[in-house]
Design a protein around this motif. Structure first.
Motif, PDB file in Angstrom:
ATOM      1  N   LYS A 197       0.588  -1.645  10.884  1.00 40.62           N
ATOM      2  CA  LYS A 197       0.150  -0.309  11.326  1.00 40.62           C
ATOM      3  C   LYS A 197      -0.854   0.302  10.359  1.00 40.62           C
ATOM      4  O   LYS A 197      -1.779   1.004  10.775  1.00 40.62           O
ATOM      5  N   THR A 198      -0.686   0.046   9.057  1.00 43.62           N
ATOM      6  CA  THR A 198      -1.637   0.601   8.086  1.00 43.62           C
ATOM      7  C   THR A 198      -3.016  -0.016   8.273  1.00 43.62           C
ATOM      8  O   THR A 198      -4.038   0.673   8.166  1.00 43.62           O
ATOM      9  N   ALA A 201      -4.629   1.776  11.000  1.00 47.57           N
ATOM     10  CA  ALA A 201      -5.105   3.092  10.560  1.00 47.57           C
ATOM     11  C   ALA A 201      -6.438   2.976   9.826  1.00 47.57           C
ATOM     12  O   ALA A 201      -7.368   3.762  10.056  1.00 47.57           O
ATOM     13  N   PHE A 219      -4.370  10.705   5.475  1.00 46.66           N
ATOM     14  CA  PHE A 219      -3.340   9.721   5.816  1.00 46.66           C
ATOM     15  C   PHE A 219      -2.081  10.178   5.093  1.00 46.66           C
ATOM     16  O   PHE A 219      -2.020  10.168   3.858  1.00 46.66           O
ATOM     17  N   CYS A 221       2.279  10.459   4.637  1.00 47.19           N
ATOM     18  CA  CYS A 221       3.557   9.766   4.820  1.00 47.19           C
ATOM     19  C   CYS A 221       4.608  10.488   3.985  1.00 47.19           C
ATOM     20  O   CYS A 221       4.318  11.498   3.340  1.00 47.19           O
ATOM     21  N   LEU A 226       4.979   3.940   0.699  1.00 47.41           N
ATOM     22  CA  LEU A 226       4.029   3.981   1.814  1.00 47.41           C
ATOM     23  C   LEU A 226       2.670   4.491   1.351  1.00 47.41           C
ATOM     24  O   LEU A 226       1.628   3.993   1.773  1.00 47.41           O
ATOM     25  N   GLY A 230      -0.706   2.414   1.577  1.00 43.51           N
ATOM     26  CA  GLY A 230      -1.794   3.001   2.348  1.00 43.51           C
ATOM     27  C   GLY A 230      -3.046   3.175   1.530  1.00 43.51           C
ATOM     28  O   GLY A 230      -4.154   2.843   1.978  1.00 43.51           O
ATOM     29  N   ASP A 290       1.918   8.416   9.185  1.00 46.62           N
ATOM     30  CA  ASP A 290       2.699   7.183   9.187  1.00 46.62           C
ATOM     31  C   ASP A 290       4.171   7.509   9.352  1.00 46.62           C
ATOM     32  O   ASP A 290       4.660   8.523   8.841  1.00 46.62           O
ATOM     33  N   GLU A 291       4.899   6.647  10.067  1.00 45.45           N
ATOM     34  CA  GLU A 291       6.321   6.860  10.341  1.00 45.45           C
ATOM     35  C   GLU A 291       6.551   8.269  10.901  1.00 45.45           C
ATOM     36  O   GLU A 291       7.416   9.016  10.440  1.00 45.45           O
ATOM     37  N   CYS A 292       5.758   8.626  11.908  1.00 40.97           N
ATOM     38  CA  CYS A 292       5.776   9.997  12.427  1.00 40.97           C
ATOM     39  C   CYS A 292       7.100  10.356  13.087  1.00 40.97           C
ATOM     40  O   CYS A 292       7.389  11.539  13.287  1.00 40.97           O
ATOM     41  N   LEU A 315       1.870   7.130  13.967  1.00 36.90           N
ATOM     42  CA  LEU A 315       2.257   5.718  13.916  1.00 36.90           C
ATOM     43  C   LEU A 315       3.771   5.631  13.772  1.00 36.90           C
ATOM     44  O   LEU A 315       4.362   6.328  12.949  1.00 36.90           O
ATOM     45  N   THR A 316       4.400   4.796  14.564  1.00 40.93           N
ATOM     46  CA  THR A 316       5.853   4.647  14.480  1.00 40.93           C
ATOM     47  C   THR A 316       6.255   3.213  14.808  1.00 40.93           C
ATOM     48  O   THR A 316       5.568   2.520  15.565  1.00 40.93           O
TER      49      THR A 316
END
Length: 784
Positions: A197-198, A201, A219, A221, A226, A230, A290-292, A315-316
């Motif tokens: 996922k990164t 992004a 970005f 998190c 993370l 990132g 990230d990890e929303c 992003l999840t």
């Protein structure tokens, strides 16, 4: 007899496509990582699937835009035969147009209209210009529009820098943004842990920046690990234009800011003053969260609400709908899920674990379920008092008023410490490891709390010492939010994680609570262990995600879940979220209970079975299947597709028929390979696995088949000149080394052993056709 698929492509489909304007520059082949098979103890990747992926014409230096999938079938098959398969490919590739052809006729599925056309002559296949117009009409924008520019920006590092699903996710996000429809600047992407996922992004921001759309990006998190990961990837693309926030330095000169919420000054009490003072309203043009699923809401939501005009991409890796038993954890998950969907809308692209496993990008999963006998029933106050229950912190004996009336298994190690249970579980776990390669396996054990993690660490190290094994500086170690393991020699949490990731002679088993649930990339992890009861489906999937990555350098292509608390029941749930009206059942803030501790219980750890995690064809969700359950499903499917062993043998020597057979079986090749390993048939070709479970024919190893080849084919070999016979025997030996696909390689006669035996010249002298020889060798190897 009609042309096979390869010849149908080359002689019928390719010329027809070219005449319609689909030149070779507009046709791509998307290839997955491919299935990993262990042959003679060595991993071998098989080629992933290959499709016609049709792309729209672009200017020189621009990125080709994928728009359609074309599935090719044999000339003598119906044109419609590949349509359903192609529709699945199109969904994974995020393209709207789907075609299937046999080289004469074709059929189309238009995902915009959700309709299938009549069969048509291939000469009337739509030209690129027509598909472009249809695409633009349904998407609501022209590819020449300013908003669509990022779609044509090349990838940083070239096409090889992305996997097919990453390209699909990026296009899906950019298409929604370009469409400017309601909610256009709120984008949700859901991809399994370990799928990159990164990287998505980074490439998204690169494309936006190169198109001139990116002013300033954040970005964000909620974990330092993370942030570190990132920033490393952002810096590799944006260099000094990327910076991460720390020590109250807002890094306002940077174009790309990487930060945790905490570093932005948003503390647990919801203080937002630092953030608001340094980043005025709409300061950012783009925000990626990230990890929303866990980090965008409540006290941290100001990052989003203070930038309402920004393009916000969530992003999840977590399932988006929640079911399960009633609990405060489930209530919390429901709220998070509702917030995600309400704010971002439905995911524009999803890539689940089951798909990543099928493609060969994520590790296969075996589930070993164990059960402590003491967990069968609750423990009552009277029996605790009878045994002599003490305060876990002071050691003083507790009275009636200090002990709860009843303790259920969910309370163990949190409100009630049972040393006998812990000892039995730790001892059993290491015994399980000894059955699968030894105790030194990279492992994460999830525990109930910090104290439990410490107790498990101590217990495992004591057992290791008692076994008289070679000294190991850190066999088991605690890695939790609250501190460093006792005796950790001053290592930081980051140091512990780094040593687990890189050390081959230490740092094998990490005991943790939630520090390693997310944001920690340790590809070498071989085992995920549940010593704690988990109620949150979101948390469960995050925990399991720590084992999903493949580590080719470490030789890890699968992982095991050792489940002592039935946590794996949370696999495959249908996640449906509804508004909560009843009050939360969470304990009151500040409520304190004495932690009770009692000894004197006999605890037996029982085997609850071994399971394979795979996709359920009925529900479409991954769920655990017992080995026997999967074996029965596979056997029934085999008999349905091949009536007898002779038909199976005929299908197996034909590459196309073999491919179609395997893909039609439950779990496909991945499931079959995992079953073969569990049944201790690693040295057998899949043919022998299928022969045994489908038709009761005892499986033979590849080595046994090669040894039998000479006497089973004695008459044929004796009828040939000596050098020709030697070449044929050398071909047979390749089967043992690399499997049947090695014999089907176009370069098979360039192999050194074949050349030494006489090679093509020897066969030519005998007037033998190379293709016929290979077919005869394959049939001879599989002969009864």
């Amino acid at each position: 007899m009609g042309l096979n698929e390869a010849d149908t492509r080359a002689k019928l489909i390719d010329p027809a496509l070219h005449s319609m304007g689909w030149t070779e520059y507009l046709i791509r082949r998307e290839i997955t990582a491919g299935t990993i098979e262990i042959i003679n103890g060595k991993p071998k990747r098989k080629k992933g699937r290959t499709d016609y992926l049709l792309c729209l014409p672009v200017k020189e230096g621009e990125n080709p835009l994928s728009i359609a999938v074309l599935e090719a079938k044999n000339e003598d098959e119906h044109a419609t035969l590949g349509l359903e398969q192609a529709k699945e490919y199109a969904k994974s590739l995020n393209v709207p147009f789907v075609f299937s052809t046999n080289g004469h006729l074709f059929v189309e599925y238009d995902s915009f209209k959700e309709k299938v056309s009549e069969e048509m002559r291939l000469e009337s296949f739509p030209k690129p210009e027509l598909l472009k117009r249809l695409y633009e009409m349904h998407k609501g924008f022209s590819l020449e529009d300013e908003g669509a520019k990022p779609l044509s920006v090349p990838y940083r590092g070239g096409q090889s820098e992305r996997r097919y699903y990453q390209d699909a996710a990026i296009r899906a996000a950019l298409e929604k943004i370009a469409g400017k429809k309601e909610g256009w600047n709120r984008v949700l992407l859901s991809l399994a842990t370990g799928s990159g996922k990164t990287r998505i992004a980074v490439q998204l921001l690169h494309k936006l920046a190169e198109a001139g759309h990116l002013r300033r990006a954040l970005f964000v998190c909620d974990r330092n690990e993370l942030r570190k990961q990132g920033f490393g990837q952002m810096f590799s693309v944006f260099g000094d234009n990327a910076a991460f926030v720390e020590n109250k330095d807002p890094k306002k000169n940077a174009r790309i800011i990487v930060s945790t919420y905490q570093a932005l000054g948003i503390d647990e009490d919801g203080d937002t003053s630092f953030f608001l003072q340094n980043y005025p309203r709409n300061y950012f043009s783009h925000i990626i969260i990230d990890e929303c699923h866990r980090s965008a809401w409540d006290k941290w939501s100001v990052v989003l609400t203070n930038n309402p005009d920004a393009v916000q991409i969530g992003l999840t890796a977590t399932p988006r709908k929640i079911t399960g038993e009633k609990s405060p954890e489930k209530d919390k998950d429901e709220k998070i899920s509702r917030n995600n969907l309400k704010y971002f809308g439905e995911p524009v692209y999803e890539y689940p674990y089951a798909k990543g496993w099928e493609d060969g990008y994520l590790a296969a999963c075996e589930i070993v379920k164990r059960s402590p006998s003491i967990d069968d029933r609750p423990i009552m106050r009277d029996e605790l008092l009878e045994k002599g229950v003490s305060d876990a912190k002071t050691g003083e004996f507790l009275g009636t008023s200090d002990v709860k009336e009843i303790y259920s298994k969910e309370n163990y190690d949190d409100q009630l410490i049972l040393p006998d249970r812990r000892k039995a579980m730790c001892k059993d776990l290491l015994e399980q490891f000894e059955k699968t390669g030894g105790v030194k396996q990279k492992t994460i054990i999830f525990c109930a709390n910090d104290k439990h993690a410490e107790d498990v660490e101590i217990e495992l190290n004591n057992i290791y010492k008692d076994k008289g094994l070679p000294n190991c500086e850190k066999f088991a170690f605690k890695c939790t939010q609250k501190g460093i393991a006792s005796g950790s020699l001053g290592e930081s949490q980051e140091g512990l994680i780094a040593n687990m990731r890189g050390g081959k002679n230490s740092h094998f088993i990490a005991t943790t609570v939630d520090l390693l649930t997310t944001g920690v990339d340790i590809p070498c992890v071989q085992n995920i262990v549940f010593f704690t009861y988990v109620k949150s489906p979101i948390l469960f999937y995050q925990m399991v995600g720590r084992g999903m990555r493949i580590d080719e350098a470490f030789g890890k292509f699968m992982f095991r879940i050792y489940d002592y608390t039935n946590a794996t029941r949370l696999f495959g749930k249908e996640f449906i979220s509804t508004p909560r009206t009843e009050p939360s059942s969470s304990p009151k803030e500040g409520e304190k209970r004495k932690i009770a501790k009692v000894r004197g219980y006999y605890v037996e750890i029982r085997d609850e079975g071994t399971f394979i995690l795979m996709k359920d064809e009925i529900t479409g969700k991954e769920r655990p299947f017992t080995v026997e359950e999967y074996r029965e499903k596979l056997a029934a499917s085999l008999v349905e597709h091949a009536d007898n062993i002779e038909l199976l043998r005929e299908m197996w020597v034909n590459p196309e028929e073999r491919k179609h057979l395997i893909s039609a079986l439950p779990g496909g090749e991945k499931g079959a390979l995992l079953l073969r390993d569990l049944l201790k048939l690693k040295e057998c070709d899949l043919f022998d696995l299928f022969a045994e479970i489908g038709f009761g024919v005892p499986g033979k190893t590849r080595g046994e088949r090669v040894l039998a080849f000479d006497y089973k084919n004695k008459d044929w070999l004796l009828s040939l000149p000596g050098d020709s016979a030697n070449v044929i025997k050398a071909l047979a030996r390749l089967f043992e080394e690399n499997g049947i696909e090695e014999l089907e390689s176009p370069e098979v006669f360039d192999v050194a052993e074949i050349k030494r035996a006489g090679g093509i010249k020897a066969l030519a002298k005998s007037g033998l056709n190379l293709g016929d020889v290979v077919s005869e060798v394959k049939m001879g190897l599989l002969a009864a």
